[in-house]
Motif scaffolding. Structure first.
Motif, PDB file in Angstrom:
ATOM      1  N   VAL A  33       0.597  -1.149   0.099  1.00 20.25           N
ATOM      2  CA  VAL A  33      -0.051  -0.049  -0.059  1.00 20.25           C
ATOM      3  C   VAL A  33       0.991   1.396   0.039  1.00 20.25           C
ATOM      4  CG1 VAL A  33      -1.803   1.448   1.451  1.00 20.25           C
ATOM      5  CG2 VAL A  33      -2.123  -0.865   1.106  1.00 20.25           C
ATOM      6  N   ILE A  34       2.103   1.268   0.678  1.00 15.83           N
ATOM      7  CA  ILE A  34       2.741   2.468   0.818  1.00 15.83           C
ATOM      8  C   ILE A  34       3.665   2.446  -0.554  1.00 15.83           C
ATOM      9  CG2 ILE A  34       4.851   3.266   1.949  1.00 15.83           C
ATOM     10  CD1 ILE A  34       4.020   1.926   4.499  1.00 15.83           C
ATOM     11  N   ILE A  35       3.968   1.557  -1.077  1.00 18.59           N
ATOM     12  CA  ILE A  35       4.706   1.642  -2.261  1.00 18.59           C
ATOM     13  C   ILE A  35       4.073   2.061  -3.352  1.00 18.59           C
ATOM     14  CG2 ILE A  35       5.935   0.370  -4.006  1.00 18.59           C
ATOM     15  CD1 ILE A  35       7.069  -1.356  -1.842  1.00 18.59           C
ATOM     16  N   VAL A  36       2.756   1.674  -3.575  1.00 17.69           N
ATOM     17  CA  VAL A  36       1.923   1.957  -4.613  1.00 17.69           C
ATOM     18  C   VAL A  36       1.278   3.554  -4.308  1.00 17.69           C
ATOM     19  CG1 VAL A  36      -0.617   1.547  -5.387  1.00 17.69           C
ATOM     20  CG2 VAL A  36       0.966  -0.444  -5.122  1.00 17.69           C
ATOM     21  N   ASN A  37       0.805   3.937  -3.311  1.00 17.28           N
ATOM     22  CA  ASN A  37       0.657   4.938  -2.950  1.00 17.28           C
ATOM     23  C   ASN A  37       1.594   5.971  -3.140  1.00 17.28           C
ATOM     24  OD1 ASN A  37      -2.261   5.170  -2.759  1.00 17.28           O
ATOM     25  ND2 ASN A  37      -1.846   3.668  -1.294  1.00 17.28           N
ATOM     26  N   ALA A  38       2.755   5.668  -2.809  1.00 18.38           N
ATOM     27  CA  ALA A  38       3.883   6.672  -3.180  1.00 18.38           C
ATOM     28  C   ALA A  38       4.145   7.120  -4.627  1.00 18.38           C
ATOM     29  CB  ALA A  38       5.165   6.159  -2.372  1.00 18.38           C
ATOM     30  N   ILE A  39       4.025   5.942  -5.448  1.00 11.46           N
ATOM     31  CA  ILE A  39       4.068   6.172  -6.842  1.00 11.46           C
ATOM     32  C   ILE A  39       2.859   6.827  -7.429  1.00 11.46           C
ATOM     33  CG2 ILE A  39       3.685   4.990  -9.196  1.00 11.46           C
ATOM     34  CD1 ILE A  39       5.418   2.710  -7.858  1.00 11.46           C
ATOM     35  N   ASN A  40       1.833   6.830  -6.680  1.00 11.77           N
ATOM     36  CA  ASN A  40       0.394   7.502  -6.979  1.00 11.77           C
ATOM     37  C   ASN A  40       0.745   9.121  -6.599  1.00 11.77           C
ATOM     38  OD1 ASN A  40      -2.125   8.377  -7.723  1.00 11.77           O
ATOM     39  ND2 ASN A  40      -2.994   7.370  -6.015  1.00 11.77           N
ATOM     40  N   VAL A  41       1.413   9.395  -5.573  1.00 15.64           N
ATOM     41  CA  VAL A  41       1.419  10.704  -5.081  1.00 15.64           C
ATOM     42  C   VAL A  41       2.713  11.364  -6.298  1.00 15.64           C
ATOM     43  CG1 VAL A  41       2.971  12.039  -3.344  1.00 15.64           C
ATOM     44  CG2 VAL A  41       1.356  10.318  -2.715  1.00 15.64           C
ATOM     45  N   VAL A  42       3.620  10.818  -6.538  1.00 16.17           N
ATOM     46  CA  VAL A  42       4.721  11.057  -7.619  1.00 16.17           C
ATOM     47  C   VAL A  42       3.687  11.586  -9.111  1.00 16.17           C
ATOM     48  CG1 VAL A  42       6.404  10.820  -8.918  1.00 16.17           C
ATOM     49  CG2 VAL A  42       6.581  10.115  -6.587  1.00 16.17           C
ATOM     50  N   LEU A  43       2.854  10.441  -9.356  1.00 19.09           N
ATOM     51  CA  LEU A  43       2.364  10.815 -10.604  1.00 19.09           C
ATOM     52  C   LEU A  43       1.063  12.046 -10.587  1.00 19.09           C
ATOM     53  CD1 LEU A  43       1.440   7.152 -11.592  1.00 19.09           C
ATOM     54  CD2 LEU A  43       3.216   8.810 -12.496  1.00 19.09           C
ATOM     55  N   ASN A  44       0.437  12.063  -9.091  1.00 22.54           N
ATOM     56  CA  ASN A  44      -0.446  13.200  -9.058  1.00 22.54           C
ATOM     57  C   ASN A  44       0.190  14.479  -9.226  1.00 22.54           C
ATOM     58  OD1 ASN A  44      -3.102  11.944  -9.048  1.00 22.54           O
ATOM     59  ND2 ASN A  44      -2.596  11.020  -7.248  1.00 22.54           N
ATOM     60  N   ILE A  95      -2.126  10.225  -0.096  1.00 16.03           N
ATOM     61  CA  ILE A  95      -1.498  10.586   1.076  1.00 16.03           C
ATOM     62  C   ILE A  95      -2.063  10.048   2.702  1.00 16.03           C
ATOM     63  CG2 ILE A  95      -0.585  12.496   2.608  1.00 16.03           C
ATOM     64  CD1 ILE A  95      -0.051  14.209   0.053  1.00 16.03           C
ATOM     65  N   LEU A  96      -3.317  10.126   2.496  1.00 13.65           N
ATOM     66  CA  LEU A  96      -4.234   9.512   3.487  1.00 13.65           C
ATOM     67  C   LEU A  96      -3.989   7.870   3.671  1.00 13.65           C
ATOM     68  CD1 LEU A  96      -6.063  10.491   5.742  1.00 13.65           C
ATOM     69  CD2 LEU A  96      -7.938   9.910   4.103  1.00 13.65           C
ATOM     70  N   ALA A  97      -3.886   7.204   2.419  1.00  7.71           N
ATOM     71  CA  ALA A  97      -3.664   5.823   2.603  1.00  7.71           C
ATOM     72  C   ALA A  97      -2.231   5.447   3.106  1.00  7.71           C
ATOM     73  CB  ALA A  97      -3.893   5.338   1.232  1.00  7.71           C
ATOM     74  N   ILE A  98      -1.105   6.407   2.690  1.00  4.86           N
ATOM     75  CA  ILE A  98       0.117   6.173   2.941  1.00  4.86           C
ATOM     76  C   ILE A  98       0.158   6.442   4.668  1.00  4.86           C
ATOM     77  CG2 ILE A  98       2.579   6.870   3.210  1.00  4.86           C
ATOM     78  CD1 ILE A  98       2.081   7.516   0.195  1.00  4.86           C
ATOM     79  N   VAL A  99      -0.416   7.293   5.161  1.00  3.64           N
ATOM     80  CA  VAL A  99      -0.474   7.584   6.594  1.00  3.64           C
ATOM     81  C   VAL A  99      -1.298   6.403   7.245  1.00  3.64           C
ATOM     82  CG1 VAL A  99      -1.226   9.144   8.445  1.00  3.64           C
ATOM     83  CG2 VAL A  99      -0.370  10.093   6.453  1.00  3.64           C
ATOM     84  N   GLY A 100      -2.210   6.042   6.599  1.00  2.00           N
ATOM     85  CA  GLY A 100      -3.061   4.826   7.261  1.00  2.00           C
ATOM     86  C   GLY A 100      -2.252   3.612   7.341  1.00  2.00           C
ATOM     87  N   ALA A 101      -1.484   3.364   6.364  1.00  2.00           N
ATOM     88  CA  ALA A 101      -0.743   2.118   6.190  1.00  2.00           C
ATOM     89  C   ALA A 101       0.368   2.254   7.182  1.00  2.00           C
ATOM     90  CB  ALA A 101      -0.145   1.818   4.790  1.00  2.00           C
ATOM     91  N   SER A 102       0.902   3.438   7.601  1.00  2.00           N
ATOM     92  CA  SER A 102       1.912   3.742   8.205  1.00  2.00           C
ATOM     93  C   SER A 102       1.516   3.449   9.847  1.00  2.00           C
ATOM     94  CB  SER A 102       2.668   5.063   8.074  1.00  2.00           C
ATOM     95  OG  SER A 102       3.080   5.104   6.875  1.00  2.00           O
TER      96      SER A 102
END
Length: 109
Positions: A33-44, A95-102
């Protein structure tokens, strides 16, 4: 009789993962979840920069016909507004998903 080793004496990073693995063996779902959403943050972020660049570039385009110019300006304004809002919402959710996974918070993921 087998004797269980107390997990309190084993550091957390050395303990075996208790949850499921993503794709069978790759990594646990939290890390995925952290990896996929970090990629999503960069693309956004790239998308938001692209929308801003499109708006800046479109303001330099001029038509001979006033009707075509006003239609073009309206379309660019609508596209940049829609793209910016969509990318902004997606950025906040990622970002919310990264925080939630963390924090291991299922409601944020």
């Amino acid at each position: 009789q087998p004797v269980a080793v107390a997990t309190a004496t084993i550091p957390m990073h050395d303990q075996e993962k208790q949850g499921s693995k993503c794709c069978g063996c790759c990594c646990d779902f939290r890390r995925a979840v952290i990896i996929v959403n970090a990629i999503n943050v960069v693309l956004n972020v790239l998308s938001i920069v692209g929308v801003a660049a499109l708006s800046g570039f479109a303001s330099t385009v001029e038509f001979d016909d006033d009707v075509s110019q006003s239609d073009f300006d309206a379309e660019i304004k609508q596209a940049s507004t829609t793209g910016g809002i969509t990318s902004g919402i997606s950025l906040v959710v990622a970002i919310l998903a990264i925080v939630g996974a963390s924090k291991y918070n299922i409601y944020m993921v």
